[in-house]
Design an enzyme around this catalytic site. Structure first.
Site, PDB file in Angstrom:
ATOM      1  N   HIS A  72     -30.479  30.855  -8.488  1.00 56.62           N
ATOM      2  CA  HIS A  72     -30.930  30.876  -7.098  1.00 56.62           C
ATOM      3  C   HIS A  72     -32.233  31.640  -6.921  1.00 56.62           C
ATOM      4  O   HIS A  72     -33.117  31.206  -6.191  1.00 56.62           O
ATOM      5  CB  HIS A  72     -29.828  31.464  -6.212  1.00 56.62           C
ATOM      6  CG  HIS A  72     -29.348  32.826  -6.631  1.00 56.62           C
ATOM      7  ND1 HIS A  72     -29.051  33.822  -5.759  1.00 56.62           N
ATOM      8  CD2 HIS A  72     -29.129  33.376  -7.859  1.00 56.62           C
ATOM      9  CE1 HIS A  72     -28.657  34.899  -6.408  1.00 56.62           C
ATOM     10  NE2 HIS A  72     -28.693  34.646  -7.688  1.00 56.62           N
ATOM     11  N   ASN A 102     -20.401  31.552 -11.390  1.00 56.45           N
ATOM     12  CA  ASN A 102     -21.370  32.366 -12.119  1.00 56.45           C
ATOM     13  C   ASN A 102     -21.623  33.650 -11.331  1.00 56.45           C
ATOM     14  O   ASN A 102     -22.735  34.156 -11.277  1.00 56.45           O
ATOM     15  CB  ASN A 102     -22.668  31.570 -12.319  1.00 56.45           C
ATOM     16  CG  ASN A 102     -23.591  32.242 -13.327  1.00 56.45           C
ATOM     17  OD1 ASN A 102     -23.190  33.177 -14.027  1.00 56.45           O
ATOM     18  ND2 ASN A 102     -24.824  31.773 -13.393  1.00 56.45           N
TER      19      ASN A 102
END
Ligand code: DC
Length: 665
Positions: free
Chosen positions: A398, A94
């Site tokens: 994240h 990603n």
């Protein structure tokens, strides 16, 4: 890195200390690609090691670049304008910083030299737009096929045959969805081998302009100086080609630094950040201006920054995030501690990042009690009047995880649950370890789960499995008694001499290193498990002075995020306030069978009747001994695991554990 399905953060009382940052993701992936394409070898220091850079490294290897680790540095021998591999299937996870630039670079190379490459990623990557980049590349004559939804990866670039590249006219690209499209074109075009200057013009507004400055600065390091006319028109010089700069140092990740700057501003500080200075290349360094506007005290130099709390609560601000594409997200957790509503504007691009970050942030901050209003490209956050302990989803993003973790600094002293903590691996694998190292939890807030039970009840196995599932530290208290006995025995001390053994216990040179245990520098992992050592341990563990001497060491295992403690008096003496106490009660015959199976695995044959008798005798001795007898704590939950496997026992205990945690369902 925590790979558990969730991680419970104890509330943070204070933060102070020094962080050494991982390398910048944006710089790392640009440098990897440029070094991979350049003539000559580049020695890269400080490179980020994380998911997003790993996919770029794998891609370069697949394309025929030579990568060699040299201590902490990575040495890359670039392709120097050649294309040794003509077809490859690349998986880019990603990582937008890998997908966009590689798509452009390989489109140019495949068209020029003949080649065909597929570029694919995670399902979320296949929802992240790339149409504007393809629209810029196709007029050059690059054959590109979208293999899934038009306008999105996966892609195939090149059709195997060489084609002329048409570079005579200005190349037009839109910059209002992602600046990565312009970055990708800029980095790719020197690979076209044009003898004439090449012009790129930006159609309409350009977002995240600071990232373009990073691109230009790094291209210059690799020998290509682009003439930038504002952020609207860029001219590549005739005959541009990349040459390796020799060595290159990647500065610390400014976006990653923003969480620790915020931590200093919220939780006292000073938090000192090394590897990044006030005049860093990355635009996100300007987050310090936001912190100062909110009242935090920021100092810094060439290669360091320090942030501590100034105004408290923080002063509410409005931030136009365009100049701070990634670090702006960190205003969201800061806003929880402001003296009024904070507003973020210019964040339309958040909707096409790892997740729809506007929607995700609004949903999660509401869970902790904040008031949140959202629009197409803005967010307004009002601090919670009443904080709530929450299970915070992270959307495989994240930055969501790293931002939300700061809610653990709440003044209500509530823990926060971060779901899927592994997602920080994209750019900052050790994020939570770093956070724990810098922070002091609220007194008595680190949760403890104790496991006890009679001999051969499987408590050690259960405790280890629980610790692994929760991401908690593990205290095998029996090992401390075993190590004490071993050390006393080796020193020739009589095991009946409680005071003498206690002196040894008080300064036990014991070190736990994952599965291995070291005593005075020697690996005693195996010796500790021997039956004979267990016998010695049962002799020393009856002395009250020995038990007292080991108390401080045992208490020191209680560190964030939590502890599973296994052994005799964990729930009764050492951690009487434990969150949950489990006492195993498997029948003696069942335990004898388990012991027999254990021995059999080691090639030792024993009669079940003998083992049964041994175990019953040991139970009687353990129950009746004066010091720390075997008995469940009054508030322990009894678990008869006679008929349960480890997985089922773990599931039962976790079920009890969830009931004791304060997180709303
Ligand atoms: O659980 P184990 O077999 O490793 O324990 C070794 C010895 O130490 C055993 O005799 C029980 C004793 N022990 C103790 O007295 N208190 C503890 N907390 C743990 C073990």
């Amino acid at each position: 890195m925590y790979s558990t399905s969730f991680l419970d953060l104890p509330p943070i009382a204070h933060a102070q200390g020094t962080v050494r940052l991982p390398g910048s993701k944006s710089i790392s992936n640009r440098v990897l690609l440029l070094a991979g394409m350049a003539a000559g070898a580049t020695r890269i220091e400080g490179l980020l090691e994380a998911d997003d850079t790993q996919v770029m490294r794998d891609a370069l290897l697949a394309l025929g670049c030579r990568l060699q680790q040299d201590g902490e540095a990575l040495v890359i021998e670039g392709l120097a304008g050649t294309l040794p591999v003509h077809t490859a299937e690349l998986f880019l996870g990603n990582a937008g910083t890998a997908m966009r630039p590689l798509a452009a670079a390989l489109a140019v190379l495949a068209t020029r030299h003949g080649g065909a490459f597929t570029l694919a990623g995670t399902p979320r990557m296949h929802e992240r737009p790339i149409a504007d980049l393809l629209a810029a590349l196709r007029p050059l004559g690059c054959p590109i096929a979208e293999l899934g939804t038009p306008g999105y990866p996966p892609l195939r670039v090149g059709d195997g045959a060489p084609h002329p590249l048409d570079l005579a006219r200005p190349i037009r690209v839109r910059g209002d969805v992602s600046s990565q499209f312009l970055t990708a074109l800029l980095m790719a075009l020197p690979l076209a081998g044009s003898a004439q200057p090449v012009v790129i013009e930006v159609d309409g507004p350009l977002i995240s302009a600071p990232y373009i400055d990073i691109t230009l600065a790094l291209m210059a390091r690799f020998g290509v100086s682009v003439e930038a006319q504002g952020h609207a028109r860029f001219v590549l010089p005739a005959g541009a080609r990349y040459t390796a700069p020799g060595r290159l140092h990647v500065e610390g990740d400014a976006s990653g630094a923003s969480y620790f700057m915020a931590l200093g501003a919220i939780a006292g500080g000073p938090v000192r950040i090394e590897g990044l200075g006030l005049n860093a290349l990355q635009g996100d360094i300007r987050f310090v201006d936001t912190l100062r506007a909110m009242g935090a005290i920021v100092e810094g130099g060439q290669d360091w920054l320090a942030v501590r709390r100034g105004a408290w609560p923080l002063r509410a601000v409005t931030l136009d995030a365009d100049r701070l594409p990634d670090a702006a997200m960190t205003l969201a957790p800061l806003a929880l501690f402001a003296d009024g509503p904070c507003r973020l504007t210019g964040i339309a691009s958040w909707r096409v990042k790892e997740t729809d970050r506007i929607a995700a942030m609004a949903t999660e901050l509401r869970k902790v009690g904040a008031g949140v209003a959202e629009g197409p490209d803005w967010l307004t956050i009002t601090p919670p009047r009443q904080w709530q302990a929450a299970r915070l989803a992270t959307y495989d993003d994240h930055r969501m995880a790293m931002c939300l973790a700061l809610a653990a600094c709440n003044p209500a002293g509530l823990p926060m649950r971060i779901e899927d903590p592994r997602c920080v691996g994209k750019t900052f694998p050790d994020y939570f370890e770093t956070l724990f190292a810098l922070t002091t939890p609220v007194a008595d807030s680190v949760p403890v789960l104790t496991v006890d039970g009679p001999t051969a009840s499987g408590k050690g196995t259960l405790a280890a499995a629980l610790a692994a599932t929760l991401g908690y530290h593990l205290l095998d208290s029996g090992a401390l008694y075993r190590a004490t006995a071993l050390a006393a025995h080796q020193a020739g001390v009589a095991l009946s001499d409680g005071e003498a053994v206690a002196r040894i216990a008080a300064t036990l040179p014991l070190r736990f290193d994952g599965e291995r245990v070291w005593l005075a520098g020697a690996d005693v992992t195996h010796a500790l498990r021997l039956e004979t050592t267990g016998e010695l341990a049962s002799q020393v563990s009856v002395h009250p002075p020995v038990r007292a001497a080991l108390t401080a060491l045992q208490l020191s295992f209680r560190r964030a995020p939590g502890l599973v403690a296994d052994g005799r008096d964990m729930g009764t003496v050492i951690f009487p306030g434990a969150t949950l106490k489990v006492f195993l009660t498997a029948g003696s015959r069942e335990r004898a069978l388990r012991r027999q199976a254990q021995l059999q695995a080691r090639g030792v044959h024993a009669r079940i009747e003998d083992l049964h008798a041994d175990i019953e005798a040991r139970d009687a001795r353990d129950r009746s001994r004066a010091s720390a007898p075997l008995k469940p704590a009054e508030d322990a939950l009894l678990l008869d695991n006679s008929a349960l496997g480890v997985t089922e026992s773990v599931a039962q205990v976790l079920d009890w554990w969830q009931q004791r945690r304060p997180f709303a369902a």
